[in-house]
Design a protein around this motif. Structure first.
Motif, PDB file in Angstrom:
ATOM      1  N   ASP A   9       0.803  -1.229   0.000  1.00 35.55           N
ATOM      2  CA  ASP A   9       0.000   0.000   0.000  1.00 35.55           C
ATOM      3  C   ASP A   9       0.834   1.276   0.000  1.00 35.55           C
ATOM      4  O   ASP A   9       0.360   2.338   0.415  1.00 35.55           O
ATOM      5  N   GLY A  10       2.073   1.194  -0.472  1.00 40.95           N
ATOM      6  CA  GLY A  10       2.894   2.384  -0.668  1.00 40.95           C
ATOM      7  C   GLY A  10       2.973   2.730  -2.144  1.00 40.95           C
ATOM      8  O   GLY A  10       2.389   2.049  -2.993  1.00 40.95           O
ATOM      9  N   GLN A  11       3.723   3.779  -2.467  1.00 40.55           N
ATOM     10  CA  GLN A  11       3.887   4.194  -3.853  1.00 40.55           C
ATOM     11  C   GLN A  11       4.932   3.348  -4.582  1.00 40.55           C
ATOM     12  O   GLN A  11       4.903   3.239  -5.807  1.00 40.55           O
ATOM     13  N   THR A  12       5.867   2.755  -3.825  1.00 34.96           N
ATOM     14  CA  THR A  12       6.893   1.893  -4.409  1.00 34.96           C
ATOM     15  C   THR A  12       7.014   0.651  -3.545  1.00 34.96           C
ATOM     16  O   THR A  12       6.425   0.565  -2.459  1.00 34.96           O
ATOM     17  N   GLU A  13       7.804  -0.315  -4.010  1.00 45.07           N
ATOM     18  CA  GLU A  13       7.993  -1.538  -3.237  1.00 45.07           C
ATOM     19  C   GLU A  13       8.885  -1.313  -2.026  1.00 45.07           C
ATOM     20  O   GLU A  13       9.075  -2.212  -1.212  1.00 45.07           O
ATOM     21  N   CYS A  14       9.421  -0.108  -1.889  1.00 40.54           N
ATOM     22  CA  CYS A  14      10.307   0.207  -0.771  1.00 40.54           C
ATOM     23  C   CYS A  14       9.653   1.107   0.269  1.00 40.54           C
ATOM     24  O   CYS A  14      10.334   1.758   1.063  1.00 40.54           O
ATOM     25  N   GLU A  15       8.341   1.183   0.270  1.00 42.24           N
ATOM     26  CA  GLU A  15       7.621   1.887   1.325  1.00 42.24           C
ATOM     27  C   GLU A  15       6.253   1.247   1.486  1.00 42.24           C
ATOM     28  O   GLU A  15       5.702   0.662   0.552  1.00 42.24           O
ATOM     29  N   GLY A  16       5.726   1.329   2.695  1.00 43.85           N
ATOM     30  CA  GLY A  16       4.391   0.793   2.911  1.00 43.85           C
ATOM     31  C   GLY A  16       4.233   0.146   4.274  1.00 43.85           C
ATOM     32  O   GLY A  16       5.096   0.241   5.149  1.00 43.85           O
ATOM     33  N   ARG A  17       3.108  -0.512   4.444  1.00 43.58           N
ATOM     34  CA  ARG A  17       2.834  -1.252   5.675  1.00 43.58           C
ATOM     35  C   ARG A  17       3.619  -2.557   5.642  1.00 43.58           C
ATOM     36  O   ARG A  17       3.622  -3.273   4.646  1.00 43.58           O
ATOM     37  N   LEU A  18       4.310  -2.855   6.747  1.00 43.77           N
ATOM     38  CA  LEU A  18       5.185  -4.027   6.793  1.00 43.77           C
ATOM     39  C   LEU A  18       4.379  -5.296   7.042  1.00 43.77           C
ATOM     40  O   LEU A  18       3.560  -5.358   7.959  1.00 43.77           O
ATOM     41  N   MET A  19       4.642  -6.302   6.218  1.00 39.97           N
ATOM     42  CA  MET A  19       3.995  -7.604   6.353  1.00 39.97           C
ATOM     43  C   MET A  19       5.069  -8.684   6.457  1.00 39.97           C
ATOM     44  O   MET A  19       6.109  -8.603   5.800  1.00 39.97           O
ATOM     45  N   VAL A  20       4.815  -9.686   7.294  1.00 40.31           N
ATOM     46  CA  VAL A  20       5.724 -10.829   7.406  1.00 40.31           C
ATOM     47  C   VAL A  20       4.937 -12.104   7.110  1.00 40.31           C
ATOM     48  O   VAL A  20       3.731 -12.181   7.356  1.00 40.31           O
ATOM     49  N   LYS A  21       5.633 -13.084   6.568  1.00 40.88           N
ATOM     50  CA  LYS A  21       4.996 -14.352   6.207  1.00 40.88           C
ATOM     51  C   LYS A  21       5.397 -15.427   7.204  1.00 40.88           C
ATOM     52  O   LYS A  21       6.584 -15.638   7.471  1.00 40.88           O
ATOM     53  N   HIS A  22       4.405 -16.093   7.757  1.00 44.28           N
ATOM     54  CA  HIS A  22       4.651 -17.148   8.735  1.00 44.28           C
ATOM     55  C   HIS A  22       3.653 -18.274   8.490  1.00 44.28           C
ATOM     56  O   HIS A  22       2.453 -18.028   8.353  1.00 44.28           O
ATOM     57  N   ARG A  23       4.167 -19.475   8.371  1.00 41.43           N
ATOM     58  CA  ARG A  23       3.321 -20.642   8.095  1.00 41.43           C
ATOM     59  C   ARG A  23       2.471 -20.433   6.843  1.00 41.43           C
ATOM     60  O   ARG A  23       1.305 -20.824   6.783  1.00 41.43           O
ATOM     61  N   GLY A  24       3.063 -19.773   5.858  1.00 45.46           N
ATOM     62  CA  GLY A  24       2.390 -19.580   4.587  1.00 45.46           C
ATOM     63  C   GLY A  24       1.349 -18.484   4.561  1.00 45.46           C
ATOM     64  O   GLY A  24       0.674 -18.286   3.547  1.00 45.46           O
ATOM     65  N   GLU A  25       1.225 -17.715   5.656  1.00 45.92           N
ATOM     66  CA  GLU A  25       0.196 -16.672   5.739  1.00 45.92           C
ATOM     67  C   GLU A  25       0.837 -15.330   6.067  1.00 45.92           C
ATOM     68  O   GLU A  25       1.705 -15.233   6.935  1.00 45.92           O
ATOM     69  N   TRP A  26       0.384 -14.280   5.360  1.00 45.04           N
ATOM     70  CA  TRP A  26       0.906 -12.936   5.596  1.00 45.04           C
ATOM     71  C   TRP A  26       0.184 -12.284   6.764  1.00 45.04           C
ATOM     72  O   TRP A  26      -1.030 -12.421   6.915  1.00 45.04           O
ATOM     73  N   GLY A  27       0.944 -11.568   7.583  1.00 49.23           N
ATOM     74  CA  GLY A  27       0.365 -10.833   8.698  1.00 49.23           C
ATOM     75  C   GLY A  27       1.155  -9.570   8.967  1.00 49.23           C
ATOM     76  O   GLY A  27       2.285  -9.401   8.491  1.00 49.23           O
ATOM     77  N   SER A  28       0.579  -8.668   9.739  1.00 51.64           N
ATOM     78  CA  SER A  28       1.213  -7.379  10.014  1.00 51.64           C
ATOM     79  C   SER A  28       2.097  -7.452  11.257  1.00 51.64           C
ATOM     80  O   SER A  28       2.190  -8.477  11.930  1.00 51.64           O
ATOM     81  N   VAL A  29       2.749  -6.318  11.542  1.00 53.74           N
ATOM     82  CA  VAL A  29       3.641  -6.199  12.701  1.00 53.74           C
ATOM     83  C   VAL A  29       3.116  -5.075  13.587  1.00 53.74           C
ATOM     84  O   VAL A  29       2.831  -3.975  13.107  1.00 53.74           O
TER      85      VAL A  29
END
Length: 225
Positions: A9-29
């Motif tokens: 949800d940022g303008q580039t792939e180098c900014e935005g809301r941080l998501m981490v993948k665990h057990r095959g599922e994406w979640g926030s921090v």
């Protein structure tokens, strides 16, 4: 350990809301204890260079609130780690952290670095236009009240556009309803605007028709290529 991390949800792939993948599922921090060391490690892991100035977005949902899982909380890094997996954090799965507290990060773009923070719009060529800067995922114009040829020279250099020819004001290149309080006081010899003295970034009471613009020599070089 997280298999992957990404920014959304940022303008580039180098900014935005941080998501981490665990057990095959994406979640926030969750933003509890999130700061410069943690954001610096995230930028490094993403291959996005250094953390951008004002790039720590903790507990403010600058890039919108997420949904679903919140995987991590109380992440603590020294800032030297190669990935967030090497930082201390609580057990996976967070209870009681609201999505409005999701972490966001703004890094230097891995392709264009500091240049990606600024753009010129509504000009006749790539190297002329209204000066805009991205902040918290939003592009805003810079007020032209204190914009001068020295600052313009630095930005032309930063954008690989040669040197400044002129600094049109008064909405010469059109208006943007969002105007940032960016007042750069430069000597004119700096490599990037970040090296100049800067006022606090934020909303400005500057009228949207008094916006900064520049015309760089790079504009004219295009005609001879």
């Amino acid at each position: 350990e997280p298999e992957e991390i990404k920014l959304v949800d940022g303008q580039t792939e180098c900014e935005g809301r941080l998501m981490v993948k665990h057990r095959g599922e994406w979640g926030s921090v969750c933003g509890y204890y999130w700061g410069v060391p943690e954001a610096t490690v995230a930028c490094r892991q993403l291959g996005c260079g250094s953390l951008q100035e004002d790039g720590v977005k903790a507990k403010t949902a600058n890039f919108g609130a997420g949904s679903g899982k919140t995987w991590l909380s109380h992440v603590k890094c020294t800032g030297r780690e190669s990935s967030l997996a090497k930082c201390h954090h609580r057990m996976w799965g967070v209870e009681g952290c609201r999505h409005k507290d999701d972490v966001g990060v703004v890094c230097e773009d891995k392709n264009t670095g500091l240049s990606s923070q600024f753009r010129l719009v509504n000009g006749s060529q790539r190297c002329s236009g209204r000066v805009e800067r991205i902040y918290a995922g939003k592009w805003g114009a810079m007020c032209g009240e204190h914009w001068d040829l020295r600052a313009a020279n630095v930005l032309c250099r930063q954008l690989h556009c040669g040197t400044a020819v002129s600094v049109p004001r008064s909405g010469y290149f059109g208006e943007n309803h969002l105007v940032w309080k960016d007042e750069f006081h430069c000597k004119g010899t700096e490599s990037v605007l970040k090296q100049c003295t800067k006022a606090t970034l934020g909303n400005h009471n500057c009228p949207n028709w008094v916006t900064a613009g520049i015309i760089c020599t790079g504009t004219y070089l295009v005609h001879f290529i």
